[in-house]
Design an enzyme around this catalytic site. Structure first.
Site, mmCIF file in Angstrom:
data_model
loop_
_atom_site.group_PDB
_atom_site.id
_atom_site.type_symbol
_atom_site.label_atom_id
_atom_site.label_comp_id
_atom_site.label_asym_id
_atom_site.label_seq_id
_atom_site.Cartn_x
_atom_site.Cartn_y
_atom_site.Cartn_z
ATOM 1 C CG HIS A 123 23.829 29.497 89.735
ATOM 2 N ND1 HIS A 123 24.537 29.089 88.626
ATOM 3 C CD2 HIS A 123 23.521 28.368 90.417
ATOM 4 C CE1 HIS A 123 24.634 27.763 88.634
ATOM 5 N NE2 HIS A 123 24.030 27.305 89.714
ATOM 6 C CG ASP A 200 19.095 32.953 87.196
ATOM 7 O OD1 ASP A 200 18.218 32.132 86.876
ATOM 8 O OD2 ASP A 200 20.212 32.623 87.628
ATOM 9 C CD GLN A 203 16.741 27.543 92.609
ATOM 10 O OE1 GLN A 203 15.797 26.996 93.172
ATOM 11 N NE2 GLN A 203 17.825 26.867 92.267
ATOM 12 C CE LYS A 226 18.204 25.108 88.854
ATOM 13 N NZ LYS A 226 19.172 24.308 89.572
ATOM 14 C CB CYS A 365 26.945 27.303 91.333
ATOM 15 S SG CYS A 365 27.236 25.653 90.738
HETATM 16 N N1 PLP Z 1 20.665 30.199 88.224
HETATM 17 C C1 PLP Z 1 20.245 29.729 89.406
HETATM 18 C C2 PLP Z 1 19.684 30.687 90.428
HETATM 19 C C3 PLP Z 1 20.296 28.353 89.678
HETATM 20 O O1 PLP Z 1 19.888 27.895 90.850
HETATM 21 C C4 PLP Z 1 20.819 27.482 88.676
HETATM 22 C C5 PLP Z 1 20.948 26.037 88.932
HETATM 23 O O2 PLP Z 1 21.258 25.603 90.033
HETATM 24 C C6 PLP Z 1 21.225 28.025 87.457
HETATM 25 C C7 PLP Z 1 21.154 29.389 87.269
HETATM 26 C C8 PLP Z 1 21.771 27.171 86.357
HETATM 27 O O3 PLP Z 1 20.777 26.337 85.848
HETATM 28 P P1 PLP Z 1 21.167 25.176 84.825
HETATM 29 O O4 PLP Z 1 22.350 24.457 85.413
HETATM 30 O O5 PLP Z 1 19.951 24.345 84.784
HETATM 31 O O6 PLP Z 1 21.478 25.788 83.533
#
Ligand code: PLP
Length: 407
Positions: A123, A200, A203, A226, A365
């Site tokens: 992401h 990360d 998810q 999430k 993203c």
């Molecule tokens: N990493 C992953 C795999 C994600 O799916 C997301 C959000 O869609 C993020 C990072 C970023 O999360 P946040 O926008 O809640 O900081």
């Protein structure tokens, strides 16, 4: 304990509303999940009965708010299997967590020519902070591809490491393909080679039990919205010995012990990395969401979602005009797809929305992954603990309508 999806659904008031005259079928959980009544009530109570700033006051409400806020640290530790609650930094979500690793740890410990290994399915939150280091310090980003099924071979990640590699930053679960990465193998091997790991968890932590001690990672960020909690809440696990290598990157109140005209003494970790007034109520709500999930049992949630994934996979495989991206056997219940022919993902999602089915369309993203797949956009149906097989059927019915309209 068995998992009663009807009872779970009854806990989420929004799931009983209609959208465009149709029952809501919410399949955009990968972007953000809905909130159970207990979280909504906790937010209400926090503002209507228990609100004050935390850590500073000596009055009743401040102490109460502090107690509630601080109790979340231990809940996150339990949720992530962390041995020590002081290894948890509370923050606004994964994006802040990864930026903290970049500014507070990587900027202190990497220099020009050092390498960071990333997978192509990260992401942007796990890409852009590393580009900052590339731009400012001359750090090199090394990319590892996924295979045709969307799997990331742990050995390929380890093979990409050289004696200049200081960090491996990969996702535990892809937000587009649903791929679950064997991060345990990566983290243990990296550790043996003195390479730090940033996994990360945005998810993965939503869909499966996570144990950071077992995984052996150094940093594991999660995001509250999430996890059925409020937006603007989150946390990151930091392996305790890494704190000694870090410098705070946001300065202000709460993260200091003493401030003078010509000197400053910082607080101990984790407070050292939490400056200013935090998301008090969001964090309290986040703790209630984690209690809710742990009450249901992460194994039970995971089993329910596995069955849903299998059902959805069978039904979507039956649509020979649909291309699903990511065929990893152990993937989570996230399906990104395109319709063969010309229909754009945005058009598909608009038709689905007319049928009450909420999905996400776009590049999610994940620019490098889209480049790798040769696509500009996909539609993504991402399932959560409250989704059902009949909602998979509603998705398939709406897709068949798309096929008729656009074929
Ligand atoms: N990493 C992953 C795999 C994600 O799916 C997301 C959000 O869609 C993020 C990072 C970023 O999360 P946040 O926008 O809640 O900081």
């Amino acid at each position: 304990m068995s998992f009663d999806v009807a009872a779970v659904r009854a806990d989420f008031p929004i799931l009983s509303r209609e959208v465009n005259g149709k029952p809501l079928v919410y399949l955009d959980n990968g972007a953000s999940a809905q909130k159970p009544q207990v979280v909504i009530d906790a937010i209400n109570t926090a503002y209507s009965q228990e609100y004050a700033n935390v850590h500073r006051g000596l009055h009743y409400l401040s102490n109460l708010a502090t107690e509630k806020y601080e109790s979340v640290r231990a809940k996150v530790a339990r949720f992530l299997g962390a041995a020590n609650e002081d290894s948890i930094v509370l923050n606004s979500g994964t994006t802040e967590g990864i930026n903290m690793v970049a500014y507070a740890w990587a900027m202190e410990n990497l220099s020009e020519g050092d390498e960071i290994v990333l997978s192509v399915m990260e992401h942007h939150a796990n890409i852009v902070p590393w580009h900052f280091l590339r731009e400012r310090m001359g750090v090199k980003l090394v990319w590892v591809d996924v295979d045709v099924n969307g799997d990331l071979d742990p050995q390929a990640v380890l093979d990409a490491c050289t004696d200049r590699t200081k960090l491996i930053a990969v996702t535990h679960m892809s937000n587009v393909l649903g791929t679950v990465v064997d991060v345990k193998t990566i983290c243990h091997a990296a550790r043996a080679r003195g390479i730090a790991t940033m996994i990360d968890g945005s998810q993965a932590a939503v869909h499966m039990p996570v144990d950071v001690e077992d995984l052996g990672c150094d940093f594991y960020p999660i995001t509250g919205h999430k996890l059925y909690g409020p937006s603007g809440s989150g946390a990151i696990y930091v392996r305790p010995e890494r704190f000694a290598e870090m410098r705070p990157f946001i300065g202000g109140g709460d993260m200091i012990r003493e401030v003078h005209k010509d000197s400053v003494i910082y607080n101990d970790a984790p407070m050292k990395f939490e400056a200013g007034t935090p998301g008090i109520v969001q964090t309290i709500g986040f703790g209630v969401a984690l209690d809710y999930m742990m009450g249901l049992g992460m194994e039970n949630i995971a089993a329910h979602e596995r069955a849903l994934r299998d059902y959805a996979r069978d039904r979507l495989d039956g649509l020979n005009w649909l291309s699903v991206q990511g065929q990893s056997a152990g993937k989570g219940a996230i399906f990104s797809f395109t319709l063969d022919g010309a229909a754009h993902a945005h058009d598909i999602s608009t038709v689905l929305d007319k049928k009450g089915v909420a999905v996400r369309a776009g590049q999610h993203c994940t620019g490098p992954l889209m480049d790798h797949l040769g696509l500009t956009a996909t539609c993504r149906a991402s399932f959560g603990m409250y989704n059902t097989e009949s909602e998979v059927d509603a998705l398939v019915d709406a897709l068949e309508l798309c096929h008729k309209l656009f074929a």
